[in-house]
Design a protein around this motif. Structure first.
Motif, mmCIF file in Angstrom:
data_model
loop_
_atom_site.group_PDB
_atom_site.id
_atom_site.type_symbol
_atom_site.label_atom_id
_atom_site.label_comp_id
_atom_site.label_asym_id
_atom_site.label_seq_id
_atom_site.Cartn_x
_atom_site.Cartn_y
_atom_site.Cartn_z
ATOM 1 N N UNK A 229 8.487 5.210 -10.281
ATOM 2 C CA UNK A 229 8.829 4.537 -9.031
ATOM 3 C C UNK A 229 7.580 4.389 -8.155
ATOM 4 N N UNK A 230 7.346 3.225 -7.573
ATOM 5 C CA UNK A 230 6.188 3.072 -6.696
ATOM 6 C C UNK A 230 6.368 3.889 -5.414
ATOM 7 N N UNK A 231 5.250 4.210 -4.762
ATOM 8 C CA UNK A 231 5.296 4.951 -3.505
ATOM 9 C C UNK A 231 5.336 3.986 -2.334
ATOM 10 N N UNK A 235 3.456 -0.023 -1.138
ATOM 11 C CA UNK A 235 4.025 -1.175 -0.437
ATOM 12 C C UNK A 235 3.194 -1.501 0.807
ATOM 13 N N UNK A 236 2.875 -0.476 1.584
ATOM 14 C CA UNK A 236 2.121 -0.703 2.816
ATOM 15 C C UNK A 236 0.764 -1.343 2.518
ATOM 16 N N UNK A 237 0.084 -0.827 1.504
ATOM 17 C CA UNK A 237 -1.231 -1.360 1.139
ATOM 18 C C UNK A 237 -1.141 -2.823 0.736
ATOM 19 N N UNK A 238 -0.149 -3.157 -0.083
ATOM 20 C CA UNK A 238 -0.035 -4.534 -0.577
ATOM 21 C C UNK A 238 0.436 -5.479 0.533
ATOM 22 N N UNK A 249 6.857 -0.574 7.935
ATOM 23 C CA UNK A 249 7.917 -0.199 6.985
ATOM 24 C C UNK A 249 8.002 1.321 6.881
ATOM 25 N N UNK A 250 9.242 1.824 6.783
ATOM 26 C CA UNK A 250 9.451 3.265 6.675
ATOM 27 C C UNK A 250 10.863 3.522 6.159
#
Length: 477
Positions: A229-231, A235-238, A249-250
Protein backbone atom coordinates in the motif's frame (compact mmCIF):
# COMPACT_ATOMS: atom_id res chain seq x y z
CA UNK A 1 -21.09 -32.13 -1.74
CA UNK A 2 -21.46 -28.43 -2.54
CA UNK A 3 -22.68 -27.76 -6.08
CA UNK A 4 -20.54 -24.68 -6.75
CA UNK A 5 -17.84 -22.98 -4.70
CA UNK A 6 -17.11 -19.40 -5.69
CA UNK A 7 -13.72 -18.07 -4.63
CA UNK A 8 -14.14 -14.33 -4.16
CA UNK A 9 -17.02 -12.27 -2.79
CA UNK A 10 -16.69 -9.16 -4.93
CA UNK A 11 -19.28 -8.00 -7.48
CA UNK A 12 -18.46 -10.81 -9.94
CA UNK A 13 -18.68 -13.60 -7.37
CA UNK A 14 -21.82 -12.23 -5.77
CA UNK A 15 -23.56 -11.73 -9.11
CA UNK A 16 -22.70 -15.30 -10.07
CA UNK A 17 -24.05 -16.56 -6.76
CA UNK A 18 -27.34 -14.74 -7.37
CA UNK A 19 -27.65 -16.25 -10.83
CA UNK A 20 -26.97 -19.78 -9.60
CA UNK A 21 -29.41 -19.51 -6.69
CA UNK A 22 -32.22 -18.60 -9.10
CA UNK A 23 -31.87 -22.22 -10.23
CA UNK A 24 -31.62 -23.71 -6.70
CA UNK A 25 -27.92 -24.52 -7.09
CA UNK A 26 -26.21 -24.91 -3.69
CA UNK A 27 -23.56 -22.17 -3.61
CA UNK A 28 -20.84 -21.36 -1.11
CA UNK A 29 -18.90 -18.10 -1.55
CA UNK A 30 -15.43 -18.07 0.06
CA UNK A 31 -14.13 -14.54 0.63
CA UNK A 32 -10.59 -13.90 1.89
CA UNK A 33 -11.46 -10.63 3.64
CA UNK A 34 -13.14 -10.88 7.03
CA UNK A 35 -15.04 -7.63 6.47
CA UNK A 36 -16.26 -5.84 3.32
CA UNK A 37 -13.69 -3.50 1.80
CA UNK A 38 -14.12 0.28 1.79
CA UNK A 39 -12.01 0.59 -1.37
CA UNK A 40 -14.00 1.81 -4.33
CA UNK A 41 -12.18 1.29 -7.61
CA UNK A 42 -15.37 0.72 -9.57
CA UNK A 43 -17.53 3.84 -9.57
CA UNK A 44 -20.69 2.73 -11.29
CA UNK A 45 -22.64 0.64 -13.76
CA UNK A 46 -22.68 1.28 -17.49
CA UNK A 47 -25.84 0.85 -19.56
CA UNK A 48 -25.50 -2.89 -20.18
CA UNK A 49 -25.01 -3.59 -16.47
CA UNK A 50 -28.03 -1.36 -15.78
CA UNK A 51 -29.98 -3.64 -18.13
CA UNK A 52 -28.64 -6.72 -16.34
CA UNK A 53 -29.86 -5.42 -12.99
CA UNK A 54 -33.24 -4.58 -14.49
CA UNK A 55 -33.49 -8.06 -16.02
CA UNK A 56 -33.18 -9.50 -12.53
CA UNK A 57 -35.41 -6.98 -10.75
CA UNK A 58 -32.53 -5.28 -8.93
CA UNK A 59 -32.39 -1.93 -10.69
CA UNK A 60 -34.71 -0.11 -8.27
CA UNK A 61 -32.31 -0.96 -5.44
CA UNK A 62 -29.45 0.72 -7.29
CA UNK A 63 -31.48 3.76 -8.31
CA UNK A 64 -32.55 4.28 -4.70
CA UNK A 65 -28.92 4.94 -3.68
CA UNK A 66 -27.37 6.17 -6.93
CA UNK A 67 -27.50 9.04 -9.36
CA UNK A 68 -27.99 8.47 -13.07
CA UNK A 69 -25.38 9.82 -15.47
CA UNK A 70 -25.16 10.21 -19.22
CA UNK A 71 -21.68 10.48 -20.67
CA UNK A 72 -21.17 9.66 -24.34
CA UNK A 73 -17.80 8.49 -25.60
CA UNK A 74 -16.08 8.63 -22.20
CA UNK A 75 -12.97 7.38 -23.96
CA UNK A 76 -9.37 8.21 -23.09
CA UNK A 77 -10.35 11.33 -21.14
CA UNK A 78 -12.63 12.52 -23.95
CA UNK A 79 -16.20 13.26 -22.88
CA UNK A 80 -19.02 13.87 -25.37
CA UNK A 81 -22.80 14.26 -25.11
CA UNK A 82 -24.82 11.05 -24.96
CA UNK A 83 -25.40 9.82 -28.55
CA UNK A 84 -28.81 9.55 -30.09
CA UNK A 85 -30.34 6.21 -31.12
CA UNK A 86 -28.16 4.01 -28.92
CA UNK A 87 -29.92 0.63 -28.87
CA UNK A 88 -31.11 0.56 -25.28
CA UNK A 89 -34.19 1.53 -23.30
CA UNK A 90 -31.81 2.43 -20.46
CA UNK A 91 -29.71 5.25 -21.95
CA UNK A 92 -27.73 6.01 -18.79
CA UNK A 93 -25.33 4.67 -16.21
CA UNK A 94 -25.67 4.74 -12.44
CA UNK A 95 -22.96 6.21 -10.21
CA UNK A 96 -22.68 3.52 -7.55
CA UNK A 97 -19.43 3.13 -5.57
CA UNK A 98 -18.13 -0.44 -5.56
CA UNK A 99 -18.76 -1.03 -1.82
CA UNK A 100 -22.42 -0.12 -2.36
CA UNK A 101 -22.67 -2.44 -5.36
CA UNK A 102 -21.18 -5.24 -3.28
CA UNK A 103 -23.59 -4.50 -0.41
CA UNK A 104 -26.64 -4.67 -2.68
CA UNK A 105 -25.51 -7.87 -4.39
CA UNK A 106 -24.55 -9.41 -1.05
CA UNK A 107 -28.02 -8.68 0.31
CA UNK A 108 -29.64 -10.24 -2.74
CA UNK A 109 -27.38 -13.31 -2.60
CA UNK A 110 -28.32 -13.89 1.04
CA UNK A 111 -32.03 -13.42 0.25
CA UNK A 112 -31.71 -16.18 -2.34
CA UNK A 113 -30.04 -18.54 0.13
CA UNK A 114 -26.36 -18.20 -0.71
CA UNK A 115 -23.90 -19.30 1.97
CA UNK A 116 -21.16 -16.65 2.31
CA UNK A 117 -18.13 -17.46 4.42
CA UNK A 118 -15.80 -14.55 5.16
CA UNK A 119 -12.20 -14.81 6.29
CA UNK A 120 -11.79 -17.95 4.18
CA UNK A 121 -8.84 -17.87 1.80
CA UNK A 122 -8.44 -20.47 -0.96
CA UNK A 123 -4.81 -21.64 -1.22
CA UNK A 124 -5.02 -24.82 -3.29
CA UNK A 125 -7.20 -27.04 -5.42
CA UNK A 126 -7.30 -30.34 -7.25
CA UNK A 127 -9.95 -31.83 -9.49
CA UNK A 128 -11.06 -35.16 -10.85
CA UNK A 129 -13.94 -36.39 -12.97
CA UNK A 130 -16.48 -35.99 -10.17
CA UNK A 131 -15.57 -32.66 -8.62
CA UNK A 132 -13.05 -30.26 -7.14
CA UNK A 133 -11.28 -30.36 -3.79
CA UNK A 134 -10.61 -26.87 -2.45
CA UNK A 135 -7.97 -26.26 0.22
CA UNK A 136 -8.27 -23.28 2.56
CA UNK A 137 -5.54 -21.42 4.45
CA UNK A 138 -6.70 -22.90 7.77
CA UNK A 139 -6.22 -26.43 6.45
CA UNK A 140 -9.90 -27.07 5.79
CA UNK A 141 -10.80 -28.98 2.65
CA UNK A 142 -14.11 -28.59 0.86
CA UNK A 143 -15.55 -30.61 -1.98
CA UNK A 144 -17.71 -29.22 -4.80
CA UNK A 145 -18.90 -30.22 -8.22
CA UNK A 146 -17.53 -26.99 -9.72
CA UNK A 147 -15.26 -24.15 -8.63
CA UNK A 148 -15.28 -20.64 -10.06
CA UNK A 149 -12.35 -18.31 -9.43
CA UNK A 150 -13.62 -14.76 -8.97
CA UNK A 151 -10.63 -13.89 -6.80
CA UNK A 152 -9.11 -10.96 -8.67
CA UNK A 153 -6.13 -10.21 -10.84
CA UNK A 154 -3.73 -12.11 -8.57
CA UNK A 155 -6.12 -15.09 -8.60
CA UNK A 156 -4.91 -18.07 -6.60
CA UNK A 157 -7.40 -20.26 -8.46
CA UNK A 158 -5.92 -19.30 -11.83
CA UNK A 159 -2.36 -19.82 -10.62
CA UNK A 160 -3.07 -23.20 -9.02
CA UNK A 161 -4.93 -24.21 -12.16
CA UNK A 162 -1.82 -23.44 -14.21
CA UNK A 163 -3.64 -21.27 -16.76
CA UNK A 164 -1.40 -18.90 -18.71
CA UNK A 165 -1.98 -15.19 -18.20
CA UNK A 166 -0.14 -13.53 -21.08
CA UNK A 167 -0.03 -9.80 -21.70
CA UNK A 168 2.05 -6.75 -20.83
CA UNK A 169 3.32 -5.66 -17.40
CA UNK A 170 2.69 -2.19 -16.01
CA UNK A 171 4.74 0.63 -17.49
CA UNK A 172 3.02 3.44 -15.57
CA UNK A 173 1.36 3.48 -12.18
CA UNK A 174 -1.34 5.63 -10.62
CA UNK A 175 -2.06 6.32 -6.96
CA UNK A 176 -5.69 6.19 -5.87
CA UNK A 177 -7.26 6.79 -2.49
CA UNK A 178 -9.90 8.52 -0.40
CA UNK A 179 -8.83 11.11 2.17
CA UNK A 180 -9.81 14.36 3.81
CA UNK A 181 -8.48 17.75 2.66
CA UNK A 182 -8.10 21.15 4.30
CA UNK A 183 -8.05 23.26 1.13
CA UNK A 184 -11.36 24.92 0.20
CA UNK A 185 -13.43 23.29 -2.59
CA UNK A 186 -13.25 26.31 -4.94
CA UNK A 187 -9.44 26.34 -4.89
CA UNK A 188 -9.31 22.56 -5.39
CA UNK A 189 -11.63 22.75 -8.40
CA UNK A 190 -9.64 25.58 -9.99
CA UNK A 191 -6.27 23.86 -9.52
CA UNK A 192 -7.57 20.51 -10.78
CA UNK A 193 -9.03 22.15 -13.89
CA UNK A 194 -5.67 23.74 -14.67
CA UNK A 195 -3.60 20.57 -14.09
CA UNK A 196 -5.94 18.42 -16.17
CA UNK A 197 -5.26 20.56 -19.22
CA UNK A 198 -2.03 18.59 -19.57
CA UNK A 199 -2.40 15.61 -17.18
CA UNK A 200 -5.57 13.54 -17.43
CA UNK A 201 -4.43 10.98 -14.87
CA UNK A 202 -4.87 13.60 -12.14
CA UNK A 203 -7.96 14.47 -10.16
CA UNK A 204 -9.57 15.32 -6.82
CA UNK A 205 -13.31 15.02 -6.46
CA UNK A 206 -15.71 14.96 -3.48
CA UNK A 207 -16.48 11.41 -2.36
CA UNK A 208 -19.24 10.70 0.11
CA UNK A 209 -18.82 12.37 3.50
CA UNK A 210 -18.18 16.10 3.72
CA UNK A 211 -14.50 16.85 3.39
CA UNK A 212 -13.70 13.43 1.92
CA UNK A 213 -12.10 13.42 -1.54
CA UNK A 214 -11.20 10.76 -4.07
CA UNK A 215 -7.61 11.49 -5.15
CA UNK A 216 -5.94 10.25 -8.33
CA UNK A 217 -2.35 11.17 -9.19
CA UNK A 218 0.42 9.58 -11.30
CA UNK A 219 3.05 7.72 -9.28
CA UNK A 220 6.74 8.46 -9.79
CA UNK A 221 7.38 4.99 -11.20
CA UNK A 222 6.20 1.40 -10.98
CA UNK A 223 6.62 -0.04 -7.48
CA UNK A 224 8.70 -3.19 -7.14
CA UNK A 225 6.14 -4.60 -4.71
CA UNK A 226 2.79 -3.91 -6.32
CA UNK A 227 0.95 -5.40 -3.34
CA UNK A 228 2.39 -2.80 -0.92
CA UNK A 229 0.00 0.00 0.00
CA UNK A 230 1.37 3.47 -0.81
CA UNK A 231 1.99 5.92 2.03
CA UNK A 232 0.17 9.23 2.45
CA UNK A 233 3.51 11.02 2.07
CA UNK A 234 3.81 9.57 -1.43
CA UNK A 235 0.45 11.13 -2.34
CA UNK A 236 1.54 14.48 -0.91
CA UNK A 237 4.81 14.43 -2.84
CA UNK A 238 3.13 13.59 -6.15
CA UNK A 239 0.35 16.15 -5.64
CA UNK A 240 2.93 18.86 -5.05
CA UNK A 241 4.87 17.74 -8.12
CA UNK A 242 1.85 18.24 -10.39
CA UNK A 243 -0.20 20.93 -8.62
CA UNK A 244 2.31 22.79 -6.49
CA UNK A 245 0.24 21.92 -3.41
CA UNK A 246 -0.84 18.81 -1.55
CA UNK A 247 -4.24 20.41 -0.75
CA UNK A 248 -3.71 19.54 2.92
CA UNK A 249 -4.64 15.89 2.42
CA UNK A 250 -4.87 13.89 5.65
CA UNK A 251 -6.74 11.11 7.44
CA UNK A 252 -6.92 8.62 4.53
CA UNK A 253 -9.76 6.10 4.48
CA UNK A 254 -7.81 3.86 2.14
CA UNK A 255 -4.83 4.09 -0.24
CA UNK A 256 -3.98 1.93 -3.24
CA UNK A 257 -2.14 1.86 -6.53
CA UNK A 258 -2.95 0.50 -9.97
CA UNK A 259 -0.94 0.07 -13.14
CA UNK A 260 -1.62 -0.33 -16.82
CA UNK A 261 -0.85 -4.06 -16.92
CA UNK A 262 -3.02 -5.79 -19.50
CA UNK A 263 -3.40 -9.57 -19.30
CA UNK A 264 -5.96 -12.22 -20.17
CA UNK A 265 -6.29 -15.87 -19.16
CA UNK A 266 -5.71 -18.26 -22.02
CA UNK A 267 -8.63 -20.42 -20.92
CA UNK A 268 -11.72 -19.46 -18.93
CA UNK A 269 -12.49 -23.12 -18.23
CA UNK A 270 -10.33 -26.12 -17.35
CA UNK A 271 -12.49 -29.13 -16.52
CA UNK A 272 -14.65 -28.30 -13.51
CA UNK A 273 -12.86 -25.04 -12.70
CA UNK A 274 -13.78 -21.72 -14.33
CA UNK A 275 -12.52 -18.13 -14.14
CA UNK A 276 -14.51 -14.88 -14.20
CA UNK A 277 -13.93 -11.18 -13.62
CA UNK A 278 -10.41 -9.94 -12.90
CA UNK A 279 -9.23 -13.52 -12.42
CA UNK A 280 -9.79 -13.93 -16.17
CA UNK A 281 -8.65 -10.49 -17.35
CA UNK A 282 -6.88 -7.44 -15.95
CA UNK A 283 -6.57 -4.04 -17.57
CA UNK A 284 -6.37 -0.36 -16.61
CA UNK A 285 -9.60 1.05 -15.13
CA UNK A 286 -9.86 3.65 -17.90
CA UNK A 287 -13.45 3.91 -19.05
CA UNK A 288 -14.78 2.24 -15.90
CA UNK A 289 -15.25 -1.15 -17.55
CA UNK A 290 -13.68 -3.62 -15.10
CA UNK A 291 -16.49 -4.17 -12.62
CA UNK A 292 -19.04 -4.16 -15.45
CA UNK A 293 -17.09 -6.74 -17.45
CA UNK A 294 -16.97 -9.06 -14.44
CA UNK A 295 -20.68 -8.74 -13.67
CA UNK A 296 -21.45 -9.50 -17.30
CA UNK A 297 -19.13 -12.54 -17.22
CA UNK A 298 -21.17 -13.84 -14.31
CA UNK A 299 -24.43 -13.13 -16.14
CA UNK A 300 -23.25 -15.20 -19.10
CA UNK A 301 -21.91 -18.05 -16.98
CA UNK A 302 -24.56 -18.42 -14.28
CA UNK A 303 -27.37 -20.09 -16.21
CA UNK A 304 -24.95 -22.31 -18.14
CA UNK A 305 -23.29 -23.58 -14.99
CA UNK A 306 -26.69 -24.12 -13.38
CA UNK A 307 -27.71 -26.19 -16.42
CA UNK A 308 -24.57 -28.32 -16.01
CA UNK A 309 -25.33 -28.86 -12.31
CA UNK A 310 -28.99 -29.67 -13.04
CA UNK A 311 -27.97 -32.14 -15.75
CA UNK A 312 -29.79 -30.68 -18.75
CA UNK A 313 -26.97 -28.67 -20.34
CA UNK A 314 -26.54 -29.59 -24.01
CA UNK A 315 -23.08 -30.54 -25.22
CA UNK A 316 -20.82 -27.52 -25.51
CA UNK A 317 -23.01 -25.14 -23.49
CA UNK A 318 -20.51 -24.68 -20.66
CA UNK A 319 -17.65 -24.31 -23.13
CA UNK A 320 -19.58 -21.51 -24.84
CA UNK A 321 -18.79 -19.36 -21.79
CA UNK A 322 -15.15 -19.13 -22.92
CA UNK A 323 -16.09 -18.95 -26.60
CA UNK A 324 -18.38 -15.96 -26.03
CA UNK A 325 -16.69 -14.05 -23.23
CA UNK A 326 -13.01 -14.38 -24.14
CA UNK A 327 -13.41 -12.19 -27.27
CA UNK A 328 -15.38 -9.64 -25.24
CA UNK A 329 -12.60 -9.48 -22.68
CA UNK A 330 -9.98 -9.15 -25.41
CA UNK A 331 -11.89 -6.22 -26.90
CA UNK A 332 -11.92 -4.44 -23.54
CA UNK A 333 -8.18 -5.00 -23.16
CA UNK A 334 -7.60 -3.50 -26.60
CA UNK A 335 -9.73 -0.41 -25.99
CA UNK A 336 -8.04 0.25 -22.64
CA UNK A 337 -4.66 0.00 -24.35
CA UNK A 338 -5.84 2.66 -26.77
CA UNK A 339 -7.17 4.83 -23.96
CA UNK A 340 -3.91 4.71 -22.01
CA UNK A 341 -2.16 5.98 -25.13
CA UNK A 342 -4.67 8.83 -25.46
CA UNK A 343 -4.12 9.80 -21.82
CA UNK A 344 -0.43 10.46 -22.38
CA UNK A 345 0.88 14.01 -21.91
CA UNK A 346 3.55 13.84 -24.62
CA UNK A 347 3.06 15.70 -27.94
CA UNK A 348 2.13 12.54 -29.86
CA UNK A 349 -0.69 11.37 -27.56
CA UNK A 350 -1.89 14.97 -27.18
CA UNK A 351 -2.20 15.37 -30.97
CA UNK A 352 -3.87 11.98 -31.24
CA UNK A 353 -6.37 12.91 -28.51
CA UNK A 354 -7.26 16.14 -30.30
CA UNK A 355 -7.85 14.24 -33.54
CA UNK A 356 -9.87 11.54 -31.81
CA UNK A 357 -11.99 14.16 -30.06
CA UNK A 358 -12.90 15.73 -33.40
CA UNK A 359 -13.82 12.33 -34.82
CA UNK A 360 -16.11 11.69 -31.87
CA UNK A 361 -18.08 14.80 -32.75
CA UNK A 362 -19.55 12.67 -35.55
CA UNK A 363 -22.70 11.05 -34.16
CA UNK A 364 -21.93 7.64 -35.66
CA UNK A 365 -18.45 7.57 -34.11
CA UNK A 366 -19.77 8.71 -30.73
CA UNK A 367 -22.45 6.03 -30.85
CA UNK A 368 -19.89 3.36 -31.75
CA UNK A 369 -17.51 4.33 -28.93
CA UNK A 370 -20.32 4.62 -26.39
CA UNK A 371 -21.61 1.19 -27.41
CA UNK A 372 -18.08 -0.15 -26.98
CA UNK A 373 -17.65 1.23 -23.47
CA UNK A 374 -21.17 0.43 -22.25
CA UNK A 375 -21.19 -3.07 -23.86
CA UNK A 376 -24.68 -2.66 -25.32
CA UNK A 377 -23.24 -3.59 -28.71
CA UNK A 378 -21.90 -7.01 -27.61
CA UNK A 379 -23.07 -9.64 -30.07
CA UNK A 380 -22.21 -13.33 -29.86
CA UNK A 381 -21.69 -15.38 -33.01
CA UNK A 382 -24.73 -17.62 -33.38
CA UNK A 383 -24.30 -17.97 -37.13
CA UNK A 384 -26.11 -16.32 -40.03
CA UNK A 385 -29.60 -14.98 -39.57
CA UNK A 386 -31.76 -12.06 -38.47
CA UNK A 387 -30.03 -8.84 -37.42
CA UNK A 388 -31.19 -9.40 -33.82
CA UNK A 389 -29.54 -12.82 -33.61
CA UNK A 390 -26.72 -12.99 -31.05
CA UNK A 391 -27.30 -9.52 -29.62
CA UNK A 392 -28.99 -8.85 -26.31
CA UNK A 393 -32.63 -7.83 -26.55
CA UNK A 394 -33.41 -4.31 -25.39
CA UNK A 395 -36.27 -3.78 -22.99
CA UNK A 396 -39.50 -3.26 -24.96
CA UNK A 397 -43.03 -2.35 -23.98
CA UNK A 398 -45.76 -4.97 -24.37
CA UNK A 399 -49.34 -4.42 -25.53
CA UNK A 400 -50.89 -6.15 -22.53
CA UNK A 401 -49.00 -3.87 -20.19
CA UNK A 402 -45.61 -3.99 -18.60
CA UNK A 403 -42.22 -4.45 -20.22
CA UNK A 404 -40.10 -7.34 -21.42
CA UNK A 405 -37.52 -7.24 -18.64
CA UNK A 406 -40.25 -7.69 -16.03
CA UNK A 407 -40.67 -11.20 -17.44
CA UNK A 408 -37.01 -12.15 -17.02
CA UNK A 409 -36.53 -11.85 -13.26
CA UNK A 410 -36.47 -15.63 -12.78
CA UNK A 411 -33.45 -16.22 -15.02
CA UNK A 412 -35.22 -18.60 -17.42
CA UNK A 413 -35.35 -18.69 -21.19
CA UNK A 414 -38.21 -16.76 -22.83
CA UNK A 415 -40.12 -17.10 -26.08
CA UNK A 416 -41.82 -13.80 -26.91
CA UNK A 417 -44.39 -14.90 -29.46
CA UNK A 418 -46.24 -12.28 -31.49
CA UNK A 419 -47.85 -14.93 -33.72
CA UNK A 420 -49.67 -16.91 -31.02
CA UNK A 421 -48.98 -20.07 -33.01
CA UNK A 422 -45.80 -21.37 -31.37
CA UNK A 423 -45.15 -23.76 -28.50
CA UNK A 424 -42.29 -24.66 -26.13
CA UNK A 425 -43.89 -27.94 -25.04
CA UNK A 426 -41.12 -30.19 -23.74
CA UNK A 427 -39.07 -27.23 -22.51
CA UNK A 428 -41.65 -25.50 -20.29
CA UNK A 429 -39.52 -26.24 -17.22
CA UNK A 430 -36.72 -24.10 -18.72
CA UNK A 431 -38.43 -21.66 -21.11
CA UNK A 432 -41.36 -19.32 -20.50
CA UNK A 433 -43.78 -18.77 -23.40
CA UNK A 434 -45.31 -15.30 -23.56
CA UNK A 435 -47.83 -14.48 -26.27
CA UNK A 436 -47.90 -10.70 -26.59
CA UNK A 437 -47.22 -7.92 -29.05
CA UNK A 438 -44.73 -5.08 -28.96
CA UNK A 439 -44.73 -2.15 -31.32
CA UNK A 440 -40.97 -1.95 -30.75
CA UNK A 441 -40.22 -5.47 -32.03
CA UNK A 442 -40.00 -6.03 -35.77
CA UNK A 443 -39.96 -9.83 -35.68
CA UNK A 444 -42.69 -12.49 -35.47
CA UNK A 445 -41.13 -14.20 -32.44
CA UNK A 446 -37.81 -14.21 -30.56
CA UNK A 447 -36.28 -16.84 -28.30
CA UNK A 448 -34.18 -15.30 -25.53
CA UNK A 449 -31.56 -17.09 -23.49
CA UNK A 450 -31.61 -16.42 -19.73
CA UNK A 451 -28.97 -13.71 -20.26
CA UNK A 452 -31.27 -11.88 -22.67
CA UNK A 453 -29.36 -12.63 -25.88
CA UNK A 454 -31.47 -13.56 -28.90
CA UNK A 455 -31.04 -17.24 -29.73
CA UNK A 456 -33.64 -17.49 -32.51
CA UNK A 457 -35.91 -15.28 -34.61
CA UNK A 458 -38.72 -16.67 -36.75
CA UNK A 459 -42.29 -17.90 -36.95
CA UNK A 460 -42.09 -21.58 -37.91
CA UNK A 461 -42.58 -24.19 -35.17
CA UNK A 462 -40.29 -26.67 -36.90
CA UNK A 463 -37.47 -24.15 -37.06
CA UNK A 464 -37.96 -23.31 -33.38
CA UNK A 465 -37.75 -27.00 -32.47
CA UNK A 466 -34.40 -27.18 -34.26
CA UNK A 467 -33.00 -24.36 -32.11
CA UNK A 468 -34.40 -25.06 -28.64
CA UNK A 469 -32.12 -28.08 -27.98
CA UNK A 470 -28.98 -26.04 -28.78
CA UNK A 471 -29.48 -23.83 -25.75
CA UNK A 472 -31.95 -25.68 -23.53
CA UNK A 473 -31.11 -29.35 -23.97
CA UNK A 474 -33.39 -32.24 -24.76
CA UNK A 475 -37.16 -31.98 -24.49
CA UNK A 476 -38.85 -33.55 -21.49
CA UNK A 477 -41.82 -35.73 -22.39
Amino acid sequence: MIDVIIAGGGPTGLMLACELRLHDVRVVVLERLAEPTEQSRGQGLHARSVEVMDQRGLLDRFLAVSEKFQVGGFFGGIVKPWPERLDTAHPYGVATPQPVTEKLLNERALELGTEIRRGREVVGLSQDGDGVTVELADGTRLRSRYLVGCDGGRSVVRKRLGVGFPGEPSTVETLLGEMEVTEDPETIAAVVEEVRKTQLRFGLAPSGDEGLYRVVVPAEGVAEDRTAEPALDEFKQRLRAFAGTDFGVHSPRWLSRFGDATRQAEHYRVGRVLLAGDAAHTHPPTGGQGLNLGVQDAFNLGWKLAAAVDGWAPEGLLDSYHTERHPVGARVLDNTRAQITLLGSEPGPTALRELFSKLMDFEEVNRYVTGLITAVDVRYDFGEGHELLGGRMRDVGLKRGGRLYELTHGGRGLLLDQTGRLSVEGWADRVDHVVDVSGELDAPAVLLRPDGHVAWVGEEQGDLLDHLPRWFGAAVN
